[in-house]
Scaffold this active site. Structure first.
Site: not given
Ligand code: PEP
Length: 251
Positions: A8, A10, A95, A97, A166, A172, A211
């Site tokens: 991904n 991003k 996701h 985010e 996740e 991150g 991560s």
């Protein structure tokens, strides 16, 4: 089960940087293997570039979001049909985010998964708890609820999705779930999917994300119910990403 490693990107990349990253990945992963599938989810504006560079290679590509709507007055959005035209095999939906910064609810995520499926694109449905939810002991109920919304919306097509666990606190942050913590949630998700699918042979893959990197991938991927990885930061470095792919291949 064949493992799947998905990058991904991003909101990272440039035409020049993408070209060298994708050239390096193609060189390192020249042919499909039975052990592991590899894909990258790129910003929508780079889908044409991914399609041009990856068509005919062993690498698949996808988008990071899809509109919940079919077409029309939805400025800034991309429909499933548009993603399909650019050869997307996958699209991330839900996701953290997107949930966090764009207010995507479980219902919106479920509709997006439906839209992707209707266009022949595999949705990678992301679920995961926040740190506060984990500390309150709510991990299982939160994650289960997020997946249940998608199961409810897509019905028997649940066999066609990929699920990514996740934990939000691990994305991150450099803080990874331990292999045991991840496996515990994956086992619960597997049971939930088994109940929804009816037969074990058709349960979707469950990826771990948060991560994952070149050093911890092997331990995570060796867990029984971890079928692959969704990789953010480490997917931007060809060597790190390919080390993760190799770790998946040798499980
Ligand atoms: C992600 O963005 O899905 C992700 C897992 O990011 P990172 O690997 O950087 O934690």
């Amino acid at each position: 089960m064949k493992k799947l490693i998905v990058g991904n990107w991003k909101m990272n990349g440039s035409l020049a940087a993408n070209q060298s990253l994708l050239d390096a990945l193609k060189l390192a992963h020249p042919k499909s293997t039975d052990a592991c599938g590899v894909a990258v989810c790129v910003p929508a504006v780079y889908l044409a570039q991914a399609q041009a560079l990856l068509t005919g290679s062993a690498l698949k590509w996808g988008a990071q979001d899809v509109s919940a709507h079919e077409q029309g007055a939805f400025t800034g959005e991309n429909s499933g049909a548009m993603l399909r035209e650019f050869g997307c095999r996958y699209v991330l939906v839900g996701h953290s985010e997107r949930r966090q910064y764009h207010g995507e609810t479980d219902a919106v995520v479920a509709t997006k998964a439906q839209r992707a499926l209707a266009c022949g694109i595999t949705p990678i449905v992301c679920v995961g708890e926040s740190l506060a939810q984990r500390e309150a002991g709510d991990t299982m109920s939160v994650v289960k609820g997020q997946l249940a919304a998608v199961v409810h919306a897509v019905g028997h097509c649940i066999t066609e999705v990929v699920v990514a666990y996740e934990p939000v606190w691990a994305i991150g942050t450099g803080r990874t779930a331990s292999p045991e913590q991840a496996q515990e949630v994956h086992r619960m998700l597997r049971n939930q999917l088994l109940a929804a699918c009816g037969k074990a042979s058709s349960t979707p893959k469950i990826l771990y994300g948060g991560s994952m990197n070149a050093s911890n991938a092997a331990a995570l991927l060796s867990q029984q119910d971890i079928d692959g990885g969704l990789i953010g930061g480490a997917s931007l470095k060809a060597q790190d990403f390919m080390t993760i792919v190799s770790a998946a291949q040798y499980q």
